[in-house]
Design an enzyme around this catalytic site. Structure first.
Site, mmCIF file in Angstrom:
data_model
loop_
_atom_site.group_PDB
_atom_site.id
_atom_site.type_symbol
_atom_site.label_atom_id
_atom_site.label_comp_id
_atom_site.label_asym_id
_atom_site.label_seq_id
_atom_site.Cartn_x
_atom_site.Cartn_y
_atom_site.Cartn_z
ATOM 1 C CD GLN A 174 -1.546 -4.083 10.473
ATOM 2 O OE1 GLN A 174 -2.296 -3.161 10.765
ATOM 3 N NE2 GLN A 174 -1.875 -4.990 9.561
ATOM 4 C CD GLU A 306 -8.437 -5.078 5.807
ATOM 5 O OE1 GLU A 306 -7.698 -4.075 5.918
ATOM 6 O OE2 GLU A 306 -8.125 -6.077 5.143
ATOM 7 C CG ASN A 307 -7.954 -4.271 12.697
ATOM 8 O OD1 ASN A 307 -7.513 -5.305 12.207
ATOM 9 N ND2 ASN A 307 -7.171 -3.259 13.031
ATOM 10 C CG HIS A 330 -9.412 0.612 0.752
ATOM 11 N ND1 HIS A 330 -9.115 0.137 -0.507
ATOM 12 C CD2 HIS A 330 -8.772 -0.218 1.617
ATOM 13 C CE1 HIS A 330 -8.324 -0.922 -0.403
ATOM 14 N NE2 HIS A 330 -8.094 -1.159 0.882
ATOM 15 C CD GLU A 331 -8.548 0.332 5.182
ATOM 16 O OE1 GLU A 331 -8.729 -0.901 5.278
ATOM 17 O OE2 GLU A 331 -7.595 0.819 4.540
ATOM 18 C CG HIS A 334 -10.857 -4.335 3.298
ATOM 19 N ND1 HIS A 334 -10.512 -5.358 2.448
ATOM 20 C CD2 HIS A 334 -9.853 -3.423 3.224
ATOM 21 C CE1 HIS A 334 -9.330 -5.067 1.888
ATOM 22 N NE2 HIS A 334 -8.919 -3.896 2.332
ATOM 23 C CD GLU A 353 -6.202 -4.913 0.438
ATOM 24 O OE1 GLU A 353 -6.851 -3.889 0.115
ATOM 25 O OE2 GLU A 353 -6.019 -5.262 1.621
ATOM 26 C CG ASP A 410 4.666 -6.891 4.788
ATOM 27 O OD1 ASP A 410 3.483 -6.550 4.662
ATOM 28 O OD2 ASP A 410 5.591 -6.103 5.054
ATOM 29 C CE1 TYR A 418 -2.694 -3.413 -1.619
ATOM 30 C CE2 TYR A 418 -4.637 -2.163 -0.997
ATOM 31 C CZ TYR A 418 -3.513 -2.883 -0.646
ATOM 32 O OH TYR A 418 -3.231 -3.079 0.680
ATOM 33 N NE ARG A 589 -0.860 6.117 4.426
ATOM 34 C CZ ARG A 589 -1.791 6.848 3.839
ATOM 35 N NH1 ARG A 589 -1.989 8.102 4.211
ATOM 36 N NH2 ARG A 589 -2.527 6.330 2.878
ATOM 37 C CE LYS A 591 -0.089 6.286 -0.597
ATOM 38 N NZ LYS A 591 -1.415 6.899 -0.524
HETATM 39 N N1 BES Z 1 -5.493 -4.397 4.473
HETATM 40 C C1 BES Z 1 -4.771 -3.280 4.007
HETATM 41 C C2 BES Z 1 -3.511 -3.020 4.776
HETATM 42 C C3 BES Z 1 -2.514 -4.160 4.741
HETATM 43 C C4 BES Z 1 -2.203 -4.799 3.560
HETATM 44 C C5 BES Z 1 -1.877 -4.554 5.893
HETATM 45 C C6 BES Z 1 -1.296 -5.846 3.557
HETATM 46 C C7 BES Z 1 -0.977 -5.592 5.882
HETATM 47 C C8 BES Z 1 -0.684 -6.253 4.704
HETATM 48 C C9 BES Z 1 -5.628 -2.015 4.010
HETATM 49 O O1 BES Z 1 -6.962 -2.239 3.693
HETATM 50 C C10 BES Z 1 -5.103 -1.120 2.940
HETATM 51 O O2 BES Z 1 -5.130 -1.522 1.822
HETATM 52 N N2 BES Z 1 -4.653 0.082 3.289
HETATM 53 C C11 BES Z 1 -4.137 1.052 2.356
HETATM 54 C C12 BES Z 1 -5.149 2.113 2.054
HETATM 55 C C13 BES Z 1 -5.984 1.925 0.849
HETATM 56 C C14 BES Z 1 -6.827 3.169 0.604
HETATM 57 C C15 BES Z 1 -5.265 1.516 -0.390
HETATM 58 C C16 BES Z 1 -2.965 1.751 3.007
HETATM 59 O O3 BES Z 1 -2.696 1.470 4.164
HETATM 60 O O4 BES Z 1 -2.333 2.585 2.377
HETATM 61 ZN ZN ZN Z 2 -7.247 -2.799 1.693
#
Ligand code: BES
Ligand code: ZN
Length: 635
Positions: A174, A306-307, A330-331, A334, A353, A410, A418, A589, A591
């Site tokens: 990551q 979004e690799n 979403h990805e 990107h 974002e 971070d 977002y 995860r 979140k």
């Molecule tokens: N690029 C982000 C993930 C990210 C953000 C990694 C900041 C490291 C630092 C990815 O596109 C993302 O936003 N993922 C979200 C999902 C989205 C539907 C909001 C997630 O992981 O929850």
């Molecule tokens: Zn994102």
């Protein structure tokens, strides 16, 4: 730090001799001009592209251009080992190039074909160490022979028990935001772009895949080649290695997953090719050739990453009914906002974002209709309100343009970028109409493709192409540099959610929803329902609801997590402790983890939180443990 700015003075120095030959008087005038205008010259220098304070590199002096990576994955020792070779751009004849490293062991550095003496700077916990490599104006390549550490923050090495099939180990990386430097020495700034090729050697029964052209099956040698022809920022370098199968979705799209997960993934993401075509219809051609998704083990710290060419995704979106696929949209989005047009620094994260969330909802609207997109937008607005409330209405992290200098980026990358970002674009759309706004966005991607942008540069472009031509009169500065949610934030409504609200409002009177009333509800209505439950819903009602709808045992991770969080907040959660513990043990995860552990902590149950965390922590990636260590005050 001034030497890190693009310096305007080089050009002036080169200009002077030719002017001198032609006209000595003019030369004198210029000298006087320069002498008398020191402050304004400073200002022009400072106005050049701002530097990225999260990288040691000085790309304005010397840049990496193409990376050839050659790594062997040693699963026994949890180490990646090999070489990173870069071709260079050294327009100003700099005498060194600086790369970012963190937690790497450097064995040697070669410039062209000679070994050189390099130096490693002071270590910073987040930024790592600068690797200074001496070069000549003529130097063409640098090669770093190195290995990673088993504690490399980007890498998660999983044992078989931590995978879906429990038979083989797994590795994934990551990179975002500043973790790529823990597995590849690089100029680790989003403002940099490189192309790459790679050779990866791994155990013969495993398949490696990257953010590049990918194999679809294992070969007999255990060595694989990869190529990424489009220039990408280093945070998008990515690698996963595991027991992976591949299946097609559409002509450009497919899924990688462990064997037992593949069928489920192919079903869940069956609309992926249609999503890609919808996205192209909105904002122009997809420039990365293929779009595949890899479904990772559940410890993946994000929903998705979004690799390029290969989105990394959590298995927690495999709901069985395709209801959580906005994350794929979403990805995929990107591929334009972020990967094609990239934020220049992490302070400009909303350019990645905010645009992506807006774009994601437009893709979902195209495929599933306006009502669907409105539900997503309303849930997003609730997230925004929640984030603003959590941070505090006047907190600087509620600005779209962030100030992350001196911090781990971070820590400041919240839902603000977002949702406030997406609502800002929705406001612009409302102002000029959808047709004009879509044209603006399409042109924006076309004009800036494979480039990076600062917020300032975006504002200039916005002003010229939308604000002036359409005489838009809104408080843009307040949106970008101000706190909280501006008064003119668009309000999006959903008829379906209005109906849910009516049902929720009757619960305190003892009127509970019936199966018949809710039989057509989608995941999003259920999420809205659970979120809307208030303090006036007592334990009896919560029990009755769970008896009817089995939220605590839901196979839908979003619904289960929302129910756990709400129930903990309402103080009624003893009956699902086993399910909660199992969820926290398997899912990495962030979140989901952060709100659940916070809720336990706030409920005065820090003891449970810490004991579940102690047991589950080995299953989490460093991105999640860094947040949770701080939250639960453990080491
Ligand atoms: N690029 C982000 C993930 C990210 C953000 C990694 C900041 C490291 C630092 C990815 O596109 C993302 O936003 N993922 C979200 C999902 C989205 C539907 C909001 C997630 O992981 O929850
Ligand atoms: Zn994102």
């Amino acid at each position: 730090d001034k030497n890190k700015y693009f310096s305007g003075s080089y050009q002036q120095i080169q200009l002077i001799p030719s002017v001198m030959i032609k006209n000595i008087l003019l030369f004198a005038t210029i000298l006087i001009f320069i002498a008398c205008n020191q402050p304004s010259q400073e200002m022009t220098i400072n106005k050049k592209k701002p530097i990225d304070t999260h990288s040691h590199s000085i790309p304005s002096e010397s840049k990496t251009q193409h990376l050839s990576l050659d790594l062997t994955a040693d699963f026994d020792n949890q180490i990646l080992k090999g070489t990173a070779k870069y071709t260079l751009i050294n327009d100003i004849k700099a005498e060194q190039i600086i790369l970012d490293t963190r937690d790497l062991t450097i064995h040697s550095v070669t410039v062209d074909s000679s070994m050189v003496e390099y130096t490693l700077g002071k270590n910073d916990a987040h930024l790592g160490q600068a690797l200074h490599i001496p070069i000549d104006p003529e130097s063409k390549t640098i090669t770093i022979n190195y290995e990673t550490s088993p504690t490399a923050a980007a890498l998660q090495w999983l044992n078989p028990q931590q995978t879906a099939d429990k038979k083989h180990p797994f590795l994934f990386t990551q990179g975002q935001a500043i973790l790529t430097r823990t597995w590849i020495p690089c100029q680790d700034s989003p403002g940099i772009r490189i192309t790459y090729d790679a050779q990866i050697t791994c155990p013969k029964d495993l398949l490696p895949v990257m953010s590049a052209s990918n194999p679809t099956e294992i070969n007999a040698t255990g060595t694989y080649s990869f190529e990424m022809k489009q220039p990408i920022p280093p945070y998008l370098l990515a690698l996963a290695i595991g027991d992976l199968d591949y299946g097609d979705i559409g002509k450009q799209t497919g899924v990688y997953a462990e064997p037992s997960v593949l069928e489920k993934g192919l079903y869940e993401f069956s609309d992926m090719q249609a999503m890609l075509e919808a996205a192209e219809g909105l904002y122009g051609p997809y420039l990365w050739e293929r779009y595949d998704v890899i479904i990772l083990p559940p410890s993946f710290p994000f929903g998705g990453m979004e690799n390029p060419r290969l989105t990394f995704a959590t298995p927690t979106i495999l709901a069985g009914d395709k209801s959580l696929t906005a994350l794929i949209a979403h990805e995929l989005a990107h591929s334009w906002s972020g990967n094609l047009v990239t934020n220049a620094t992490w302070n400009d994260f909303w350019l990645n974002e905010g645009f992506t969330v807006y774009f994601e909802r437009r893709i979902m609207e195209t495929l599933y209709g306006e009502e669907y997109a409105n539900m997503l937008a309303m849930l997003g607005f609730q997230d925004l309100q929640h984030e603003v409330h959590a941070l505090g209405e006047s907190h600087k992290d509620t600005h779209l343009h962030l100030d992350l200098d001196g911090r781990d980026p971070d820590d400041g990358m919240t839902d603000i970028a977002y949702e406030k970002g997406a609502y800002f674009l929705t406001l612009l759309e409302e102002q000029v109409g959808r047709e004009a706004f879509d044209k603006f966005l399409k042109d924006y991607f076309e004009t800036h493709k494979f480039q990076t942008l600062t917020t300032d540069e975006f504002e200039v472009y916005l002003d010229k192409h939308l604000i002036k031509p359409y005489s838009v009169d809104i408080n843009i500065d307040e949106w970008i540099y101000g706190a909280g949610i501006p008064d003119n934030c668009p309000s999006i409504t959903s008829d379906k959610f209005t109906k849910v609200d009516a049902i929720v409002s009757k619960i305190p009177n003892g009127e509970l929803p019936t199966q018949a009333m809710t039989k057509d509800w989608t995941t999003h209505e259920w999420l809205h329902f659970i979120r809307a439950l208030d303090d006036d819903v007592d334990s009896k009602a919560l029990d009755a609801l769970n008896n009817s709808f089995a939220f605590a045992d839901s196979g839908n991770s979003e619904i289960a997590a929302a129910w756990y969080e709400k129930s903990i907040k309402l103080g009624h959660y003893d009956y699902f402790r086993p399910q909660l513990e199992e969820f926290l043990f398997t899912v990495g995860r962030r979140k989901f983890l952060t709100p659940l552990y916070s809720a336990l902590k706030e409920a005065g149950d820090i003891k449970s939180a810490r004991s579940i965390y102690a047991k589950s922590k080995p299953n989490y990636h460093s991105v999640s443990t860094q947040t949770l260590d701080a939250l639960l005050d453990v080491e």
